[in-house]
Motif scaffolding. Structure first.
Motif, PDB file in Angstrom:
ATOM      1  N   LEU A  48       0.820  -1.209   0.000  1.00 16.23           N
ATOM      2  CA  LEU A  48       0.000   0.000   0.000  1.00 16.23           C
ATOM      3  C   LEU A  48       0.854   1.260   0.000  1.00 16.23           C
ATOM      4  O   LEU A  48       0.643   2.177  -0.785  1.00 16.23           O
ATOM      5  N   VAL A  49       1.858   1.279   0.881  1.00 13.95           N
ATOM      6  CA  VAL A  49       2.674   2.482   1.035  1.00 13.95           C
ATOM      7  C   VAL A  49       3.539   2.731  -0.198  1.00 13.95           C
ATOM      8  O   VAL A  49       3.778   3.883  -0.586  1.00 13.95           O
ATOM      9  N   GLU A  50       4.021   1.661  -0.826  1.00 15.74           N
ATOM     10  CA  GLU A  50       4.915   1.814  -1.971  1.00 15.74           C
ATOM     11  C   GLU A  50       4.159   1.920  -3.297  1.00 15.74           C
ATOM     12  O   GLU A  50       4.791   2.001  -4.361  1.00 15.74           O
ATOM     13  N   SER A  51       2.834   1.906  -3.244  1.00 13.52           N
ATOM     14  CA  SER A  51       2.033   2.026  -4.466  1.00 13.52           C
ATOM     15  C   SER A  51       1.927   3.489  -4.877  1.00 13.52           C
ATOM     16  O   SER A  51       2.398   4.396  -4.189  1.00 13.52           O
TER      17      SER A  51
ATOM     18  N   ALA B  90     -13.329   5.469   9.706  1.00  7.11           N
ATOM     19  CA  ALA B  90     -12.372   4.683   8.922  1.00  7.11           C
ATOM     20  C   ALA B  90     -13.036   3.441   8.355  1.00  7.11           C
ATOM     21  O   ALA B  90     -14.011   2.926   8.911  1.00  7.11           O
ATOM     22  N   ARG B  91     -12.504   2.942   7.244  1.00  2.87           N
ATOM     23  CA  ARG B  91     -12.945   1.666   6.700  1.00  2.87           C
ATOM     24  C   ARG B  91     -12.221   0.578   7.472  1.00  2.87           C
ATOM     25  O   ARG B  91     -10.985   0.573   7.554  1.00  2.87           O
ATOM     26  N   ILE B  92     -12.959  -0.364   8.016  1.00  3.61           N
ATOM     27  CA  ILE B  92     -12.403  -1.415   8.866  1.00  3.61           C
ATOM     28  C   ILE B  92     -12.439  -2.736   8.108  1.00  3.61           C
ATOM     29  O   ILE B  92     -13.514  -3.230   7.743  1.00  3.61           O
ATOM     30  N   VAL B  93     -11.250  -3.313   7.868  1.00 10.73           N
ATOM     31  CA  VAL B  93     -11.120  -4.601   7.185  1.00 10.73           C
ATOM     32  C   VAL B  93     -10.582  -5.614   8.191  1.00 10.73           C
ATOM     33  O   VAL B  93      -9.581  -5.359   8.867  1.00 10.73           O
ATOM     34  N   VAL B  94     -11.239  -6.771   8.290  1.00 10.07           N
ATOM     35  CA  VAL B  94     -10.797  -7.822   9.202  1.00 10.07           C
ATOM     36  C   VAL B  94     -10.399  -9.037   8.377  1.00 10.07           C
ATOM     37  O   VAL B  94     -11.154  -9.493   7.515  1.00 10.07           O
ATOM     38  N   THR B  95      -9.209  -9.569   8.650  1.00  8.51           N
ATOM     39  CA  THR B  95      -8.706 -10.713   7.913  1.00  8.51           C
ATOM     40  C   THR B  95      -8.009 -11.668   8.878  1.00  8.51           C
ATOM     41  O   THR B  95      -8.068 -11.504  10.086  1.00  8.51           O
TER      42      THR B  95
ATOM     43  N   ILE C  34      -6.060  -7.948  -0.622  1.00 12.89           N
ATOM     44  CA  ILE C  34      -6.564  -6.789   0.131  1.00 12.89           C
ATOM     45  C   ILE C  34      -6.090  -5.457  -0.454  1.00 12.89           C
ATOM     46  O   ILE C  34      -6.897  -4.526  -0.600  1.00 12.89           O
ATOM     47  N   PRO C  35      -4.806  -5.284  -0.787  1.00 16.95           N
ATOM     48  CA  PRO C  35      -4.420  -3.991  -1.365  1.00 16.95           C
ATOM     49  C   PRO C  35      -5.228  -3.639  -2.608  1.00 16.95           C
ATOM     50  O   PRO C  35      -5.650  -2.485  -2.779  1.00 16.95           O
TER      51      PRO C  35
ATOM     52  N   LEU D 134       2.588 -12.999  -1.810  1.00 16.46           N
ATOM     53  CA  LEU D 134       2.163 -11.799  -1.101  1.00 16.46           C
ATOM     54  C   LEU D 134       2.299 -10.577  -2.004  1.00 16.46           C
ATOM     55  O   LEU D 134       3.136 -10.557  -2.921  1.00 16.46           O
ATOM     56  N   PRO D 135       1.526  -9.530  -1.731  1.00 19.49           N
ATOM     57  CA  PRO D 135       1.513  -8.371  -2.634  1.00 19.49           C
ATOM     58  C   PRO D 135       2.759  -7.499  -2.537  1.00 19.49           C
ATOM     59  O   PRO D 135       2.935  -6.588  -3.328  1.00 19.49           O
ATOM     60  N   GLY D 136       3.614  -7.733  -1.569  1.00 19.02           N
ATOM     61  CA  GLY D 136       4.838  -6.940  -1.425  1.00 19.02           C
ATOM     62  C   GLY D 136       5.852  -7.717  -0.608  1.00 19.02           C
ATOM     63  O   GLY D 136       5.564  -8.772  -0.055  1.00 19.02           O
ATOM     64  N   ILE D 137       7.070  -7.199  -0.523  1.00 19.27           N
ATOM     65  CA  ILE D 137       8.115  -7.801   0.293  1.00 19.27           C
ATOM     66  C   ILE D 137       7.920  -7.345   1.739  1.00 19.27           C
ATOM     67  O   ILE D 137       7.713  -6.160   2.005  1.00 19.27           O
ATOM     68  N   ALA D 138       8.024  -8.291   2.673  1.00 20.96           N
ATOM     69  CA  ALA D 138       7.813  -7.970   4.090  1.00 20.96           C
ATOM     70  C   ALA D 138       9.093  -7.433   4.696  1.00 20.96           C
ATOM     71  O   ALA D 138       9.812  -8.127   5.406  1.00 20.96           O
ATOM     72  N   HIS D 139       9.398  -6.175   4.399  1.00 23.30           N
ATOM     73  CA  HIS D 139      10.595  -5.559   4.964  1.00 23.30           C
ATOM     74  C   HIS D 139      10.205  -4.294   5.716  1.00 23.30           C
ATOM     75  O   HIS D 139       9.110  -3.783   5.582  1.00 23.30           O
ATOM     76  N   GLY D 140      11.125  -3.774   6.485  1.00 27.46           N
ATOM     77  CA  GLY D 140      10.875  -2.538   7.209  1.00 27.46           C
ATOM     78  C   GLY D 140      10.475  -2.798   8.644  1.00 27.46           C
ATOM     79  O   GLY D 140       9.750  -3.736   8.951  1.00 27.46           O
TER      80      GLY D 140
END
Length: 447
Positions: free
Chosen positions: A25-28, A72-77, A106-107, A138-144
């Motif tokens: 999401l952040v890197e999009s 806020a939009r609330i998404v539960v997964t 989800i993204p 997964l939609p992105g790399i899990a870094h940070g």
């Protein structure tokens, strides 16, 4: 810019998935940034259901997210969303329920016009996960946010232990193919990371579903040969799947890159043969004992972590003492102690001879005391030794000193400048503090 907030409960796999969603999401190019409670436009709650307590805490986290983020939009997964979507959909303020099968989407759903609760109806997207056979990348790399990022290489479980709800929440075992796994590790190396933690639900089954079939050892060898990362650590691995090849790989004494850390987290659950059979665990007490002794024979300083499940139906005083005595006799480094929690949908839910809750609580407390003793003894054995520590980006909150983990999972604090962050440093462990924290000093001018 829209603000995104992700709350995560449960295991390393959930943490990895949350980080990947956050980064996607952040890197999009869609204008998302990390937000805080009270300022988020979208909140994702990634739930856990491994115990009744975890499921309750997941529902509490959802309610708290709704209260703290009006509008806020609330998404539960996550796993509780997969196994109990109706319970979560009944919580006022939840906009969307997404099961584990579609978590990676989800993204995309957030980028588009995400479904929203209308009246008493909350959209629920939780199709059956049992028939899924392909690993969803997964939609992105899990870094940070951490010095040692997680890489999810496997999902699901075929074991169906009688107490475990996880196969119903995660589906069958499926693996990230080797080439994409190596590309993600290469990308993490380019981002500057020095160590990666390979994680999954049943990581010892990695590659069995691929064509041609491979194994975890094959992937570890390819990671070593590629040389894109300095150190590799594996998460929890079942006793019968920790092969001599993997142990020998960690014992090879090779320097980075690609060094497999001498750290194995092995679920025991019970040290009583009868209880292990009722649990549907594919090994016995003697096998586990011999495995630990074999590891220590090859790797005397290895960290061996052990899971125990206390209070399983039919666990008599004698059965518990068998578990306690086994752990007491073995050179393990630490324990994770879990009380048995009957999960509807598992065979153990209806087993007779349920152990009373006060008895479980008392046994868990005793086992945790043993775990604390084992941890301190393990640390004490390393006083006077030099270990190689990967220095973390953040300092110890209490002392303000630098901190990091050795390859055999000893957390050490020591003095030094900030520019040592994300570097490997030789540290001599000098003492164990009264709080049980190893304290050390960097050894300078080591050739």
């Amino acid at each position: 810019m829209k603000k995104i907030l992700i709350k995560t409960l449960g295991c390393k796999v959930n943490q990895c998935e949350s980080e990947a969603i956050r980064n996607a999401l952040v890197e999009s190019d869609h204008g998302f940034a990390i937000g805080d409670d009270g300022m988020a436009d979208v909140v994702i709650v990634n739930t856990c259901t491994v115990t009744r307590k975890a499921a309750m805490q997941s529902r509490q986290a959802v309610r708290q997210a709704v209260r703290a983020n009006p509008g806020a939009r609330i998404v539960v997964t996550g796993c509780h969303a997969q196994t109990a979507p109706a319970e979560l959909a009944a919580i006022e303020g939840v906009d969307l329920i997404v099961g584990n099968r579609d978590k990676h989407l989800i993204p995309r759903q957030i980028y588009s016009d995400m479904p929203k609760r209308t009246g008493d109806h909350t959209p629920v997207e939780c199709p059956d996960i049992a028939g899924i056979v392909q690993f969803d990348v997964l939609p992105g790399i899990a870094h940070g946010g951490r010095t040692r990022p997680f890489l999810k290489i496997q999902d699901g479980c075929n074991a169906f232990c009688t107490y475990c709800i996880v196969p119903h929440a995660r589906g069958r075992s499926r693996s990230l193919p080797m080439d994409p796994a190596l590309r993600q590790i290469e990308q993490l190396g380019r981002l500057g990371y020095r160590e990666v933690v390979l994680t999954g639900i049943h990581i010892g089954c990695y590659g069995h579903d691929l064509t041609p079939a491979i194994g975890l050892y094959d992937l570890l060898c390819r990671i070593r040969d590629a040389g894109a990362i300095d150190r590799v650590r594996i998460s929890s691995i079942e006793p019968a799947e920790l092969s001599d090849d993997i142990i020998n790989l960690a014992a090879s004494g090779e320097e980075p890159p690609g060094r497999l850390c001498p750290h194995f987290h092995i679920p025991l659950q019970s040290g009583d043969g009868g209880i292990l059979k009722r649990m549907h665990r594919p090994y016995g007490r003697d096998y586990f004992m011999e495995l630990v002794q074999r590891i220590i024979g090859r790797l005397p300083d290895a960290a061996i972590g052990v899971d125990t499940l206390i209070g399983f139906p039919g666990e008599t005083d004698e059965a518990f003492e068998n578990t306690y005595a086994l752990i007491q006799s073995l050179p393990v480094a630490y324990l994770h102690v879990f009380p048995f929690s009957a999960r509807e949908g598992t065979p153990a839910f209806s087993f007779k001879d349920q152990v009373p809750a006060p008895v479980i609580k008392k046994r868990c407390a005793r086992m945790r005391r043993l775990g604390s003793k084992k941890r301190r003894e393990f640390y004490a054995r390393h006083v006077g030794k030099v270990v190689t520590v990967l220095v973390e980006e953040t300092r110890d909150r209490t002392s303000g000193r630098l901190k990091g983990f050795s390859d055999n999972y000893i957390p050490v604090t020591f003095d030094g400048p900030d520019d040592l962050a994300n570097t490997f440093q030789p540290v001599e462990i000098q003492r164990i503090s009264s709080e049980g924290v190893p304290r050390g000093v960097v050894i300078l001018n080591v050739e």
